[in-house]
Design a protein around this motif. Structure first.
Motif, PDB file in Angstrom:
ATOM      1  N   SER A 253       0.826  -1.216   0.000  1.00  0.00           N
ATOM      2  CA  SER A 253       0.000   0.000   0.000  1.00  0.00           C
ATOM      3  C   SER A 253       0.852   1.254   0.000  1.00  0.00           C
ATOM      4  CB  SER A 253      -0.941   0.004   1.206  1.00  0.00           C
ATOM      5  OG  SER A 253      -0.227   0.031   2.426  1.00  0.00           O
ATOM      6  N   SER A 254       2.078   1.167   0.531  1.00  0.00           N
ATOM      7  CA  SER A 254       2.964   2.326   0.501  1.00  0.00           C
ATOM      8  C   SER A 254       3.434   2.636  -0.917  1.00  0.00           C
ATOM      9  CB  SER A 254       4.178   2.098   1.406  1.00  0.00           C
ATOM     10  OG  SER A 254       5.061   1.133   0.859  1.00  0.00           O
ATOM     11  N   LYS A 255       3.390   1.615  -1.785  1.00  0.00           N
ATOM     12  CA  LYS A 255       3.794   1.795  -3.171  1.00  0.00           C
ATOM     13  C   LYS A 255       2.605   2.216  -4.043  1.00  0.00           C
ATOM     14  CE  LYS A 255       7.518  -1.652  -2.899  1.00  0.00           C
ATOM     15  NZ  LYS A 255       8.633  -0.753  -3.247  1.00  0.00           N
ATOM     16  N   SER A 256       1.457   1.589  -3.780  1.00  0.00           N
ATOM     17  CA  SER A 256       0.249   1.899  -4.555  1.00  0.00           C
ATOM     18  C   SER A 256      -0.964   1.479  -3.739  1.00  0.00           C
ATOM     19  CB  SER A 256       0.267   1.155  -5.895  1.00  0.00           C
ATOM     20  OG  SER A 256      -0.946   1.358  -6.585  1.00  0.00           O
ATOM     21  N   ALA A 257      -1.750   2.448  -3.337  1.00  0.00           N
ATOM     22  CA  ALA A 257      -2.859   2.177  -2.424  1.00  0.00           C
ATOM     23  C   ALA A 257      -3.965   1.344  -3.063  1.00  0.00           C
ATOM     24  CB  ALA A 257      -3.440   3.490  -1.908  1.00  0.00           C
ATOM     25  N   ASP A 258      -4.097   1.389  -4.369  1.00  0.00           N
ATOM     26  CA  ASP A 258      -5.216   0.706  -5.004  1.00  0.00           C
ATOM     27  C   ASP A 258      -4.792  -0.348  -6.025  1.00  0.00           C
ATOM     28  OD1 ASP A 258      -4.196   2.444  -6.852  1.00  0.00           O
ATOM     29  OD2 ASP A 258      -6.106   3.462  -7.300  1.00  0.00           O
ATOM     30  N   SER A 259      -3.566  -0.828  -5.919  1.00  0.00           N
ATOM     31  CA  SER A 259      -3.117  -1.866  -6.848  1.00  0.00           C
ATOM     32  C   SER A 259      -3.778  -3.195  -6.526  1.00  0.00           C
ATOM     33  CB  SER A 259      -1.593  -2.025  -6.770  1.00  0.00           C
ATOM     34  OG  SER A 259      -1.220  -2.617  -5.546  1.00  0.00           O
ATOM     35  N   LYS A 260      -3.736  -4.101  -7.477  1.00  0.00           N
ATOM     36  CA  LYS A 260      -4.300  -5.439  -7.271  1.00  0.00           C
ATOM     37  C   LYS A 260      -3.593  -6.147  -6.116  1.00  0.00           C
ATOM     38  CE  LYS A 260      -5.231  -9.830  -9.614  1.00  0.00           C
ATOM     39  NZ  LYS A 260      -5.118 -10.590 -10.902  1.00  0.00           N
TER      40      LYS A 260
END
Length: 475
Positions: free
Chosen positions: A274-281
């Motif tokens: 989530s620190s990299k992308s909050a809404d990634s798969k």
């Protein structure tokens, strides 16, 4: 101040040298004071700094003593958490000494000391790896000059275990075997504990280094656990499978520490993704795993009436008594749940789920700490109405579990920046940035692998098997 008041003042036992444990669950200072008392009692049962005893271990492993080698790692993981959440460095020096003493001769044999290697399980070694990773995360003072760093030790253990994992993939397609040496009873088992500590260590290393290789391994191992049936679609976590029948049928016993370790693993992965992308798969996947496993762990292992942690397979009425090995599981579970709550906001609600369970368990545990010569010795049973088959359990595991319980709410509070020592980011990539080495002299006194239903519960069967020449051929 913490969320709400639930004062647990306890009267001193008549004629006792110490008062019964007192803690106000609404007060940070009260919890720290109680933790200090329990930490003193924990370290009072450690004899490794006494002449003739084994440095780093609670006592001699069976058949000579009571406690298997892996429980030393549980002790030091607990004391690292104690320092991290209270900022009391009293036991830092003895913790560094204990961890260093049980390391192997080099980074090709990390935490594989010759005295114990021939009877070692992958889960045993993995628990020491988690302790090293915790030391790195918390910023425990560095090992003595010439010794590898905590991070390097954790990396080395993970590397050794990836080799073993790969070597055994022809059996059931993945997972770690329980035993390392082929002639030992339990080598045919792939128990959840071994894979869980491996994945927990991998998730910690991913969080610490940002190296995606660790994330790939965690995903790979987690997928295997679900495919083989050791984690089902309701997020029950089962004990083990056997390579004898090609892992066709899971032993469906459920032990709290397996669920706890996997929950903390998922929390590390969710936090990092989530620190990299909050809404990634990937983030969504790990969030689902985290919250679903948290809900199932609380519903299965915490009593319905009080919300207090129990070990159902050996604590509820009608069950056999917990072995010494099993008696350590609750402490491992509580530290894992607290660690998960520190990482994930959704788990910190003091009135729901993990947050509520940690508070209720801390409160219930403190109420039991009013016995023995000290007037504050704790009990294994925290519900007050469990069967009495474990009444004789005392000493190291009971006090270690109690310390983990008392620290739980403090750990959750620390996530908001109100507590703890602020040294552990989980990604510092190094060690030695602790606040002090402490006074090593303060506060101290100077069945599984069978068909009987305990297949992977870390009760050693046939651990007396020692074969000359095997140590050198383990890796």
């Amino acid at each position: 101040m913490m969320h709400k008041s639930a004062t647990l003042g306890l009267l001193a036992a008549a004629g006792s040298a110490f008062a019964a444990l007192q803690v106000d669950i609404s007060s940070t200072s009260s919890i720290k004071a109680a933790a200090k008392d329990v930490a003193f009692d924990v370290m009072s049962v450690y004899k490794g700094n006494q002449s003739g005893e084994i440095v780093g271990l609670i006592g001699s492993p069976p058949p000579v003593g009571e406690y298997y080698w892996w429980t030393g790692a549980v002790l030091w993981s607990t004391m690292i958490d104690y320092w991290h959440y209270t900022n009391d460095s009293t036991y830092n020096a003895v913790t560094v000494q204990g961890l260093t003493a049980q390391n192997g001769p080099n980074l090709q044999s990390p935490f594989m000391p010759p005295n114990w290697t021939a009877s070692m399980g992958n889960d045993d070694q993995g628990f020491w790896g988690i302790a090293a990773a915790k030391a790195n995360e918390a910023g425990l003072p560095a090992p003595p000059k010439g010794e590898p760093s905590w991070l390097d030790l954790a990396k080395a253990i993970f590397q050794v275990q990836t080799v073993r994992y790969t070597d055994s993939e022809d059996a059931c397609g993945g997972g770690l075997r329980w035993m390392i040496v082929p002639v030992n009873t339990g080598f045919d088992l792939k128990n959840t504990a071994s894979t869980a500590v491996f994945l927990n260590l991998g998730a910690r290393l991913y969080h610490a280094t940002q190296n995606e290789t660790y994330a790939d391994w965690v995903e790979k191992g987690w997928t295997w656990l679900t495919t083989i049936g050791l984690v089902d679609d309701k997020f029950n976590v089962y004990d083990s499978v056997s390579t004898i029948d090609d892992c066709a049928k899971a032993n469906k016993q459920q032990w709290s520490y397996n669920a706890g370790l996997l929950l903390e693993t998922a929390a590390y992965m969710y936090a990092q993704k989530s620190s990299k992308s909050a809404d990634s798969k990937e983030t969504t996947t790990w969030k689902t795993r985290t919250t679903s496993l948290a809900n199932r762990t609380v519903s299965h292992f915490f009593s319905a009436d009080q919300g207090v942690l129990v070990e159902p397979l050996c604590e509820n009425a009608g069950q056999p008594a917990c072995t010494q090995d099993m008696s350590f599981f609750k402490g491992v579970t509580l530290r894992s749940l607290a660690g998960a709550a520190v990482l994930v906001d959704e788990l910190r609600d003091p009135d729901h789920g993990v947050g509520q369970a940690l508070r209720a368990t801390a409160q219930a545990t403190a109420k039991t700490c009013s016995g023995g010569k000290s007037g504050r010795e704790c009990k294994f049973d925290w519900t007050g109405h469990a069967a009495d088959q474990n009444a004789k359990l005392d000493g190291a595991p009971v006090e270690i579990n109690a310390l983990a319980a008392v620290l739980g709410p403090l750990a959750v509070e620390s996530a908001s920046g109100a507590g703890g020592n602020g040294n552990g980011s989980g990604s510092n990539g190094g060690n030695g940035n602790g606040s002090g080495s402490g006074d090593a002299g303060s506060g101290e006194n100077g069945q599984s692998g069978t068909d009987d239903g305990n297949a992977g519960a870390s009760l050693r069967v046939g651990m007396g098997v020692m074969v000359a020449g095997l140590v050198a051929a383990l890796i």
